[in-house]
Design a protein around this motif. Sequence first.
Motif, PDB file in Angstrom:
ATOM      1  N   ASN A   1     -34.985 -24.142 -18.319  1.00 20.64           N
ATOM      2  CA  ASN A   1     -33.635 -23.887 -18.836  1.00 20.64           C
ATOM      3  C   ASN A   1     -33.607 -23.899 -20.356  1.00 20.64           C
TER       4      ASN A   1
ATOM      5  N   GLN B   1     -26.782 -18.519 -20.082  1.00 17.74           N
ATOM      6  CA  GLN B   1     -26.830 -19.968 -20.209  1.00 17.74           C
ATOM      7  C   GLN B   1     -25.635 -20.436 -21.046  1.00 17.74           C
TER       8      GLN B   1
ATOM      9  N   SER C   1     -20.997 -18.712 -15.610  1.00 15.90           N
ATOM     10  CA  SER C   1     -22.219 -17.939 -15.847  1.00 15.90           C
ATOM     11  C   SER C   1     -22.117 -16.559 -15.205  1.00 15.90           C
TER      12      SER C   1
END
Length: 386
Positions: A288, A73, A66
């Motif tokens: 998320n 993501q 990341s």
Amino acid sequence: MAKDIKGEAELTFFEATSIIVGHGVGSGILSVPFLASRNSWWDMIWIIALAYAVNLIMHFMIAELSYNNDGAQFIACFEKELFTGKFKKIATWTAFILLAMSVLVNVAGFIAGAAAVFNSWFGLPSWLGMLIYYILAALVVNFGMKLVGICEKISVFSMIGVIGILLIATLVSDMSPLPNHFVASTNLLALYSMVAFSLSAVMSVPQVVKGLRGNTGRIRASIAAGTGINVGLILLITFMTLLGAGTGITENGALVDLADHLGGWVAIIGYVFSLLALSTSFWANTLNLRDIVHEQTKWSIRVSYLLATVPCLLLALIGVETFVGFTRLASVIQVLTGIGIIISYNRSRKREGSAPICGVFGTLPFQIIVVLSSLIATIGAVVKVM
């Protein structure tokens, strides 16, 4: 030189750590005692130690992946590092759908678990408990990453206090003997799978990378601290449940069983912990998924938020699985996704030519270990428990 990665909001160290804790301290941790009761207690110890070591390395790799992609993501990382050629878009959308389904089923498990708590505590019908919990939990995510981080931090400290109270109550009550016999190798696999899943905060790692503004030292420390706290919670909750509930452990979630056994005011404490634990995971997972939907579709944050939460409620209301069943089903897809992550990391590491987060623990032998662990955990998620 470290990157200055910009995100939705800047997190403190404890807020970032709490997001890691919160991601794992939900359905997985509350499901471990059921599977631990089908194994010996010493097997549980080495399985947890092994899973912690492997998962910590995997989380460092994910953080670096990341970090190399400016806090992106997974799907965005896959699109850049893993998928190529004329099938790139198809592969990207397939991965997006699989990962989204994993999270949706996982969060449906949190809602089902909360409904089980409301049923045991207040006698509410499952559908009503699901609706009430969804409205209260989803409201936090609506206000974004900073509020999620704050609520996660408050909840983690509250849960540690609650565990202390429950531990004392368990030790002064009538205790059952710990399981000390081997049942079946499939039970070992199932337990390893659930512990690995419980320690997995893979989708929250990019939030930490962004929230800590790409500070590699703080990212490493936050992941190690968060995963370590979850190990401690797994051990305490599992041993408390085994000592307190004995062979009466069901698939409704550990502290529901423990609360039913202890009764009285202690039962209320257990119910509160269960709701806190489920909520921290609900917040982390849906936050998320909101970001993944937003990155992939470019739709607004509010629309992405609704798509990340409403289907979870619908799946829970359908009620196709038990609480533990929801969790095991979600772990299959999520663990398999981890293999794609490691391949992406391998390519990213070669492209960057440096490893500011992983160092030697990101080299090929450790990548192979992580992939093998993911395969074993995937098998364990589908085997029959004896």
